[in-house]
Design a protein around this motif. Structure first.
Motif, short mmCIF file in Angstrom:
data_model
loop_
_atom_site.label_atom_id
_atom_site.label_comp_id
_atom_site.label_asym_id
_atom_site.label_seq_id
_atom_site.Cartn_x
_atom_site.Cartn_y
_atom_site.Cartn_z
N ASP A 26 17.11 33.31 99.70
CA ASP A 26 18.10 32.98 100.01
C ASP A 26 19.05 32.36 98.65
O ASP A 26 19.51 33.37 98.02
CB ASP A 26 18.66 31.88 100.62
N THR A 28 17.68 33.36 95.90
CA THR A 28 16.90 35.07 94.72
C THR A 28 17.98 36.14 95.07
O THR A 28 17.85 36.76 94.19
CB THR A 28 16.28 34.61 94.06
N ASP A 29 18.10 36.24 96.19
CA ASP A 29 18.22 37.40 96.64
C ASP A 29 17.15 38.19 96.87
O ASP A 29 17.43 39.58 96.57
CB ASP A 29 20.13 38.21 96.38
N LYS A 95 23.70 30.49 91.86
CA LYS A 95 23.77 30.35 93.36
C LYS A 95 22.98 29.05 94.38
O LYS A 95 23.29 28.70 95.16
CB LYS A 95 23.43 32.16 93.67
N ASP B 57 18.05 40.35 109.64
CA ASP B 57 17.47 39.97 108.00
C ASP B 57 15.63 39.65 108.09
O ASP B 57 15.20 39.58 108.07
CB ASP B 57 18.25 39.04 108.05
#
Lengths: 105, 887
Positions: A26, A28-29, A95, B57
């Protein structure tokens, strides 16, 4: 260890206090297929240690126990080196920090 | 929340991937991934609206477990390259979803359809029957060459002679249909199809009983103890498989029978020419001796005859001996047996029924489909290989070894065909379920056909081999140094020959199947247009056999008249009548009697027999059978008034050629009543046995003057009113609460049932044809668009040199059409050669019906043009300058 950009992002997330695999995703994407091999490599090099969370916590939340990763002292050192090598956009760095309070709210 | 399926799928993926992880760390690894997935799913449930995106996802993240597992595996095995190749191939396939999707679709269909057909063949013809020494059990049938009705149940007189004279059997037995009224506590009175069997029956069918025992000799003696054996189906359905049932009493008709046993499951004999509503007798009784009149019956029969071949006797020898006996009987009794022959049919063939006859076609269709599917996948892989020539050249230049590249292509083919095979088994299961749903009435054991493991393996191996061969061909060709040099120079060495031929073969296969399906479809249309001679819509039929309670003629008449009165009072009923032989009826008794016409010589033997039918109430109006001339019979025709009959138009034409039957006197004898009657009317002719059978010459006797207890109530409802079957039954119970019904149905259902076999083969062949057409279209599209892409530069040059749009269009479409044309011509030639084999299933359509052939050819040409359209458009968009620059 190879200090790639992705590795640097993962180190950022770890140093920001993210501990669990999916939380690092989440923060670091990055896709899971990238992050997990990085974690394995960091673990093999002794830059992170992995452990299982207390079963009591997991049971209280009615889910299986999760594995968490912590930066070792060596890891902190590598992270400092990486930070100077890759300039990670501020937005990405922050983030993880921004996410944290929201999640606990 | 995340929908449950997403989490389920994600966990499934991770569990499968876990197999890659080195065994030492596998448990912890799996635990970690599962914990994260569960956590995220729960987490999403708490915080966010569930969306498609969040669900996907989760699954995407689960897929990330593959690289993770692969990394771990690499750390601990020497075989790291194979894992790497697999991961690489999965990545490549994900980048080409259209290619992977089409290849999987094609493989799954081909493998699925073929596996399903092989499984059916296996169940019907390979799997052992549940009887000891089943290969030696024969069924015997009576065929009357004059009527053309095919195999019929055997008349007792003939059966007794055959059984007495045949030496090829070491045991013979008969089964005789016997319907009984069953009174089970707490249920409506129910009419059961049962069978009475003679004493060697259980010696022939040495099948284990589920409970109890077979009949003992005393029970076969006239006046012996009354014993009944339940079918497994009846035992489960009515007695909830009660294990304590043996020894208890069951009331059948007026008598109490002792239940002595329960047949084993799967004892499905499909007896009696399929005249039972159920595929097997519900109860088995012992036949206590032959009735005195039975040896004299030699017309239409009602016995099933079984024989077990003596050791070492072949079916052909048994058939030869029965042929000799038939010939003897024909000489001895020319009046009845001149045209009667005995036919010996192995039990297995009998059980396969109509399915056995069409199975070769279905197998051939499935084989064609598999061929087309393999050709299609091969083409896809070849095209993909050629398109990747550049990639290979680059990778080889960067030091990849030739064996490594080949291995990677091999992995790709294997992965695709393995996934296709997995999907194909699912497809096969689906097809088998559809077939069980369409259940062709006369085939036993199709309810639960398991997928045949050996067949599935063979089919999958074929598909695998095709995919591997197609994957390897470009690999070997492209990785050759000379080719690479050529590619580096920018030249294009593309061999279009093989893909073109494959596509032509696909088109040819599609033509063959489409011609077959087209002929069947036209036959089906034709047969549905046949006028049955009555109007089947809005008509219900309730068939009753009167019991011994109505033991006099007066009581029977009163029963039917009162029941008809009450039925007419049901709202929506417009006409109601009764008939002894319902067209398309189940278990109708066809009664053919000698008819003497006054002033004419009596025609002896079989040729002088006329179908004789009893009608009551407003039967003709209820059926919608038109009155041609004269008057109908009605309630005023009673036992005390002059005897009258009406005849069908076919009877008028054949029995009184060129003369008017009205006023003519006829003599016959029906159910103990002598007739000396006047013909008072002519009604329309009716097809009884099927729309593909000729209409009957028939004589109708008014029920007021007859004495007959097996009638069917025929009830016409106002247009659009669904027949209230239960209300109709209750009206009959108001007259006799113990009356049972043999079959209750609508005429439309009965007619539809008569077309079941045709519908079955049509649906299957049509399905195969459609799928093959789709695959052939995909094949034409694939080859054309691929070669168009290859020829971009050529088109550019041509355009630069002045070629117009029309020329380019001609080039592209021309190529596609050349292939399709070749395929169509080859396919038509093949279809012309093969179609006569379909002859049996056609109706009013020639096997080389030109309309079908032309329509199929035009249809395929149009499909080919449509398939070329997209690539042609692409070619037209080529800009000469860009094309020349394009490298």
């Amino acid at each position: 260890v190879k200090l790639t950009y992705a590795t640097t992002l993962v180190l950022h997330a770890l140093s920001a206090g993210e501990r669990h695999g999916f939380d690092i995703l989440d923060a670091t994407d990055l896709p899971s297929g990238t992050v997990y091999p990085i974690l394995r490599r960091l673990e093999r090099e002794g830059l992170v240690v992995a452990n299982w969370e207390d079963v009591a916590i997991a049971r209280a939340e009615q889910r299986p126990a999760r594995r968490y990763y912590l930066l070792t002292a060596a890891g902190e050192g590598v992270f400092e080196a990486a930070r100077t090598r890759f300039r990670v956009p501020r937005a990405v760095v922050s983030k993880a920090r921004r996410l944290r309070p929201q999640e606990s709210s | 929340m995340t929908p449950r399926w997403a989490l389920w799928l994600a966990l499934r993926v991770v569990r499968i991937v876990a197999m890659l992880v080195p065994a030492a760390g596998r448990g912890e690894w799996l635990q970690e991934w599962e914990a994260e997935l569960v956590y995220q799913s729960a987490h999403l449930r708490d915080r966010r609206q569930p969306t498609w995106r969040t669900s996907m996802d989760l699954v995407t993240r689960a897929l990330g477990a593959l690289p993770d597992a692969a990394w771990l595996r690499r750390q601990c095995t020497l075989d790291a390259e194979a894992v790497h190749d697999t991961v690489h191939v999965v990545r490549l396939l994900r980048k080409a979803p259209a290619f992977a999707g089409i290849a999987l679709f094609v493989l799954a269909l081909g493998i699925g359809a073929t596996t399903a057909m092989v499984s059916i063949a296996d169940t019907l013809f390979m799997r052992p029957l549940p009887f000891a020494d089943a290969g030696r059990i024969m069924t015997l049938w009576q065929v009357n060459r004059a009527t053309g009705l095919g195999r019929e149940d055997v008349a007792p007189g003939n059966a007794l002679d055959w059984m007495a004279r045949a030496r090829v059997f070491d045991a013979v037995a008969i089964a005789e249909p016997r319907t009984v009224d069953a009174y089970v506590e707490g249920r409506e009175p129910e009419l059961l199809g049962g069978a009475r069997v003679s004493d060697r029956f259980f010696a022939i069918f040495a099948a284990p009983m589920a409970l109890g025992r077979a009949f003992v000799p005393a029970e076969y003696q006239p006046g012996g103890p009354r014993a009944v054996i339940l079918s497994h189906r009846f035992w489960t359905a009515r007695f909830a498989a009660d294990a304590g049932i043996v020894g208890t009493a069951l009331r059948l008709d007026a008598d109490a029978f002792t239940i002595v046993g329960v047949m084993g499951a799967g004892f499905e004999l499909r007896p009696f020419d399929n005249r039972f509503p159920e595929p097997e007798p519900m109860v088995w009784l012992a036949k206590q001796g032959v009735q005195p009149f039975e040896p004299t019956l030699r017309g239409r029969g009602y016995w099933n005859v079984f024989g077990r071949l003596a050791p070492g006797v072949s079916v052909a020898r048994a058939q030869a001996e029965l042929g000799t006996i038939s010939a003897q009987l024909a000489r001895e009794r020319p009046g009845t047996n001149a045209n009667v022959v005995a036919e010996v049919v192995p039990l297995r063939d009998h059980l396969a029924g109509g399915l056995g006859a069409i199975l070769p076609f279905l197998l051939a269709a499935a084989a064609l489909l598999l061929t087309v599917a393999c050709a299609n996948v091969a083409n896809l892989l070849l095209a993909r290989g050629v398109a990747r020539a550049r990639e290979f050249a680059v990778r080889q230049a960067l030091g990849a070894s030739r064996s490594r590249l080949i291995r990677q292509l091999l992995v790709e083919s294997l992965l695709l065909s393995a996934a296709g095979a997995a999907l194909g088994l699912g497809v096969a299961g689906g097809i088998l379920r559809v077939i069980a749903g369409l259940r062709p009435i006369d085939a036993a054991r199709v309810d639960a056909i398991p997928i045949d493991a050996r067949g599935a393996v063979i089919v999958c191996v074929v598909a695998l081999a095709a995919a591997v061969a197609a994957g390897l061909a470009p690999a070997l060709q492209l990785t050759r140094p000379a080719v690479i040099a050529a590619l580096r120079a920018g030249g294009r060495s593309v061999r279009r020959g093989v893909p073109g031929l494959l596509v032509a073969a696909e088109v040819a296969a599609a033509v063959v199947l489409a011609v077959g399906a087209g002929l069947l479809m036209r036959s089906f249309q034709r047969i549905q247009q046949v006028n049955p001679g009555f109007r089947p819509a809005d008509v219900a039929a309730l068939q009753v056999f009167l019991s011994d309670r109505q033991d006099t003629r007066e009581k029977r008449l009163a029963f039917f008249q009162e029941a008809l009165e009450r039925i007419r009072s049901v709202p929506g009923v417009t006409d109601a009548g009764t008939v002894s032989t319902l067209p398309f009826g189940l278990g109708s008794l066809d009664i053919r009697l000698p008819l003497a016409i006054a002033g004419r010589p009596v025609v002896p033997g079989d040729a002088g027999l006329v179908y004789t039918t009893v009608v009551g109430g407003d039967y003709f109006r209820a059926m919608g059978i038109p009155l041609v001339r004269g008057r109908l019979v009605d309630v005023t025709d009673t036992a005390s008034s002059p005897q009258v009959v009406v005849v069908s138009r076919r009877a008028a034409e054949t029995l009184w050629p060129g003369a008017d039957p009205i006023g003519s006197k006829v003599r016959t004898r029906f159910a103990g009543v002598a007739y000396d009657a006047e013909v008072v009317g002519i009604v329309g002719e009716v097809r009884h046995d099927g729309l593909d059978r000729p209409a009957r010459a028939e004589v109708f006797i008014p029920s007021g003057q007859a004495n007959f207890g097996m009638m069917t109530f025929v009830v016409r409802m106002a247009p659009g009113v669904a027949p209230p079957v239960q209300a109709l039954k209750e009206r009959v119970w108001a007259v006799d609460p113990l009356q049972t019904f043999y079959a209750t149905s609508t005429l439309e259902q009965l007619m539809s049932r008569s077309l079941m076999g045709r519908r079955f083969i049509l649906v299957l062949m049509g399905g195969f044809a459609l799928v093959t057409l789709a695959l052939a279209a995909a094949g034409v599209y694939g080859v054309t668009s691929f070669s168009t892409a290859q020829r971009t530069r050529e088109f550019g040059v041509r355009m630069a040199l002045g070629a117009g749009r029309r020329d380019i269009l001609g080039l592209v479409v021309g190529e596609g059409l050349r292939l399709a044309g070749l395929g169509i011509v080859a396919g038509l030639a093949l279809a012309l050669a093969l179609a006569p084999m379909l002859h049996r299933f056609l109706f009013d359509v020639g096997a080389t019906d030109p309309v079908t052939l032309v329509l199929v050819a035009i249809g395929l040409l149009l499909i080919a043009v449509a398939a070329c359209y997209v690539p042609a458009r692409r070619a037209l968009r080529v800009q000469p300058v860009e094309a020349l620059r394009f490298d």
